[in-house]
Design a protein around this motif. Sequence first.
Motif, PDB file in Angstrom:
ATOM      1  N   ARG A 180     -10.528 -12.807  -2.636  1.00  0.00           N
ATOM      2  CA  ARG A 180     -10.477 -11.355  -2.455  1.00  0.00           C
ATOM      3  C   ARG A 180     -11.709 -10.679  -3.041  1.00  0.00           C
ATOM      4  N   HIS A 237     -14.717  -8.358  -1.115  1.00  0.00           N
ATOM      5  CA  HIS A 237     -15.165  -7.020  -1.522  1.00  0.00           C
ATOM      6  C   HIS A 237     -16.655  -7.034  -1.854  1.00  0.00           C
ATOM      7  N   GLU A 295      -3.849  -6.320  -9.246  1.00  0.00           N
ATOM      8  CA  GLU A 295      -5.072  -6.707  -8.531  1.00  0.00           C
ATOM      9  C   GLU A 295      -5.499  -5.624  -7.557  1.00  0.00           C
ATOM     10  N   GLU A 296      -4.535  -5.103  -6.813  1.00  0.00           N
ATOM     11  CA  GLU A 296      -4.880  -4.068  -5.841  1.00  0.00           C
ATOM     12  C   GLU A 296      -5.457  -2.844  -6.546  1.00  0.00           C
ATOM     13  N   MET A 302       0.837  -1.205   0.000  1.00  0.00           N
ATOM     14  CA  MET A 302       0.000   0.000   0.000  1.00  0.00           C
ATOM     15  C   MET A 302       0.872   1.255   0.000  1.00  0.00           C
ATOM     16  N   PHE A 344       0.243   1.288  -5.212  1.00  0.00           N
ATOM     17  CA  PHE A 344      -0.369  -0.034  -5.324  1.00  0.00           C
ATOM     18  C   PHE A 344       0.720  -1.097  -5.363  1.00  0.00           C
ATOM     19  N   SER A 345       0.418  -2.223  -4.752  1.00  0.00           N
ATOM     20  CA  SER A 345       1.399  -3.306  -4.735  1.00  0.00           C
ATOM     21  C   SER A 345       1.271  -4.223  -5.939  1.00  0.00           C
ATOM     22  N   SER A 346       0.144  -4.158  -6.638  1.00  0.00           N
ATOM     23  CA  SER A 346      -0.080  -5.070  -7.760  1.00  0.00           C
ATOM     24  C   SER A 346      -1.223  -4.561  -8.631  1.00  0.00           C
TER      25      SER A 346
END
Length: 206
Positions: free
Chosen positions: A125, A129, A56-57, A1, A52-54
Amino acid sequence: MPKGTTKRRPQTLARLLDAALEVFAESGFGAARIEEVCRRAGYTRGAFYSNFSSKEELFFALFDAHAARELERIGRLAARTDDRDLSVARIAALLAHVEPDERTWYLVTTEFTLYAIRDPRAAVRLAAHDARLREEAAALLGALLARAGLRARGDLAELVRVVVALREGALGQSYVEPDVLAPGALAGQFLPFLLDAVTEPADDPG
């Protein structure tokens, strides 16, 4: 993050999210490249990974932002509606309404859903959400029904699942046959019947 906060960070996030929405819609989640998102946003990969780490994030940030806008839209329109006018038909219309730019989000979320079905980790994940969104949507729907003097016969979160299934399934057909079926038309036609069938007067002792 994110690694720290700066005054420019909200602008950076907004540009990255806007660029990601475009790239995901055009290329699909799997084929989308972080480099292309950065290029369109006007930032380096370093700026991306500072937020963002990826990939997907990045998608889930889009998901949460879209969900917040939809809930805010429904709540805002509902607040402008007098309780005396808040019927099943009016509630159904609020839920069925489709914004002009919804097609882009439909492409993005449908692509990611297919990706998640193939990837159990991503599915977990996405389900988390979805569950948070259903909880908020169920609270909003329950409040709307209460204002109309109604209550759901079953679990509100499960009712939200059915509403979403009807709305998204109908949207898919509209986007395939835009000249035959306008977005929101099918849901608008049948959601009143659904809500009428699964609700009862709130003062009914049951």
